[in-house]
Scaffold this active site. Sequence first.
Site, PDB file in Angstrom:
ATOM      1  N   CYS A  47     -39.149  44.822 -11.321  1.00  0.00           N
ATOM      2  CA  CYS A  47     -38.557  44.347 -12.573  1.00  0.00           C
ATOM      3  C   CYS A  47     -39.705  44.173 -13.577  1.00  0.00           C
ATOM      4  CB  CYS A  47     -37.844  43.027 -12.300  1.00  0.00           C
ATOM      5  SG  CYS A  47     -36.910  42.415 -13.692  1.00  0.00           S
ATOM      6  N   CYS A  95     -39.135  37.035 -25.899  1.00  0.00           N
ATOM      7  CA  CYS A  95     -37.972  37.860 -26.215  1.00  0.00           C
ATOM      8  C   CYS A  95     -37.496  37.571 -27.623  1.00  0.00           C
ATOM      9  CB  CYS A  95     -36.842  37.578 -25.218  1.00  0.00           C
ATOM     10  SG  CYS A  95     -35.473  38.732 -25.367  1.00  0.00           S
ATOM     11  N   CYS A 103     -30.029  32.422 -20.875  1.00  0.00           N
ATOM     12  CA  CYS A 103     -31.234  33.027 -20.313  1.00  0.00           C
ATOM     13  C   CYS A 103     -32.466  32.186 -20.604  1.00  0.00           C
ATOM     14  CB  CYS A 103     -31.410  34.432 -20.900  1.00  0.00           C
ATOM     15  SG  CYS A 103     -32.885  35.268 -20.309  1.00  0.00           S
ATOM     16  N   HIS A 148     -21.488  40.478 -20.439  1.00  0.00           N
ATOM     17  CA  HIS A 148     -21.287  39.029 -20.277  1.00  0.00           C
ATOM     18  C   HIS A 148     -20.074  38.392 -20.958  1.00  0.00           C
ATOM     19  CE1 HIS A 148     -25.170  39.413 -18.497  1.00  0.00           C
ATOM     20  NE2 HIS A 148     -25.814  39.516 -19.633  1.00  0.00           N
ATOM     21  N   GLU A 192     -44.362  38.010 -16.766  1.00  0.00           N
ATOM     22  CA  GLU A 192     -43.993  37.969 -15.356  1.00  0.00           C
ATOM     23  C   GLU A 192     -43.373  39.300 -14.930  1.00  0.00           C
ATOM     24  OE1 GLU A 192     -43.422  33.197 -14.641  1.00  0.00           O
ATOM     25  OE2 GLU A 192     -41.652  34.307 -15.268  1.00  0.00           O
ATOM     26  N   CYS A 234     -30.324  34.702 -26.072  1.00  0.00           N
ATOM     27  CA  CYS A 234     -29.115  34.599 -25.259  1.00  0.00           C
ATOM     28  C   CYS A 234     -29.094  33.220 -24.613  1.00  0.00           C
ATOM     29  CB  CYS A 234     -29.092  35.698 -24.208  1.00  0.00           C
ATOM     30  SG  CYS A 234     -29.129  37.348 -24.947  1.00  0.00           S
ATOM     31  N   CYS A 275     -32.793  36.625 -12.004  1.00  0.00           N
ATOM     32  CA  CYS A 275     -32.393  37.122 -13.327  1.00  0.00           C
ATOM     33  C   CYS A 275     -32.286  35.977 -14.334  1.00  0.00           C
ATOM     34  CB  CYS A 275     -31.038  37.794 -13.225  1.00  0.00           C
ATOM     35  SG  CYS A 275     -31.129  39.530 -13.530  1.00  0.00           S
TER      36      CYS A 275
END
Length: 394
Positions: free
Chosen positions: A128, A135, A142, A250, A115, A139, A370
């Site tokens: 973006c 990934c 996410c 974070h 995406e 995390c 995000c």
Amino acid sequence: MSTDAPITQDVMTIPRKLPEGPVNLVGLTRDKMRDALIAHGTPEKQAKMRVSQIWQWIYQWGVRDFDAMTNLAKGYRAELAEKFVIEIPEVVSKQVSSDGTRKYLVRIAGGHEVEVVYIPEEDRGTLCVSSQVGCTLTCSFCHTGTQKLVRNLTAGEIIGQVMMARDDLGEWPEQGAPKDETRLLSNIVLMGMGEPLYNFDNVRDAMKIAMDAEGIQLSRRRITLSTSGVVPEIARTAQEIGCQLAISFHATTDETRNKLVPINKRWNIDELLQALASYPKVSNSERITFEYVMLNGVNDTDDDARRLIQMIKDHGIPAKINLIPFNEWPGAPYKRSSNNRIRAFADIIYKAGYASPIRTPRGEDIMAACGQLKSATERARKSRREIEAETRGG
């Protein structure tokens, strides 16, 4: 999903098997393009000039057909068309949010999909870009991180996302027309799917192409690479790319960051801050952006805000802190901090002398915000065996 036990997977990326047949020129650096032209019969003395000509056609004018490259001899164009292709990822679908955000699902080699998100604002248009299918990181806040890694994208597949967006925005300049300095696509952020620093070489080559003065011509100050903290590659990013840097930070204690960003177990907060402290000096970057997602009751106390400021000050890092209201997704283990809590947190940072913008969530209605990116390929739950077979071309 448990909020206290995400573990970083072993970094396993499946190498991309190069297809047989014509070579794709998209994504080759100037040196690699020169080598490819020479290997396919271009005289060595002419190769540098030919690279410059072809480069401008592809990256300045957006041309994909060798026949249209009118400053090349007709016979040479025919030779190029036999041996090379100019191909970019294919758009499978496009969604447009009520706020103008565009989310593209694009297909790359092997049938995988990633995406890409375009965010229009008054003074800029930001793309973006994804660097991996899925990934390597897990995390816990996410959605993209819940998609297992398939493979790294090639440099061509990364810069191809930029070219695809320019196609959609109708932004390739017209030959002979007056130069238009306003850009619909003015900024790139490597914040899509994947950890860019686990795919360093391809990301670097793609960004060098984006910055090249005879092509897309984006300033390095308009490119931001976002990393979760792959410490050994941060110095290389300064030296070999020199773009702006954003850190998915974070948390202000190792205990909390280990849960939220498990890569912290490999390189902890102090190691990360030490690497960041030398970054602006090397790359001449103005400030490092600290991305900080606001999670209710997890990392959003006044003490967290004060610790964050103290750590940045202690390490002498020129910084701005981007506060990101958590973008919830189905099954997410966290809740967004309240607006009052986010404002109070921002106020402490601002009074300490640091910019603390609160990011306005964009494209939430199309799951383009995000941490929400997750490709349709993964939703189909392909087995690793299927993926490996595709990647190896068998």
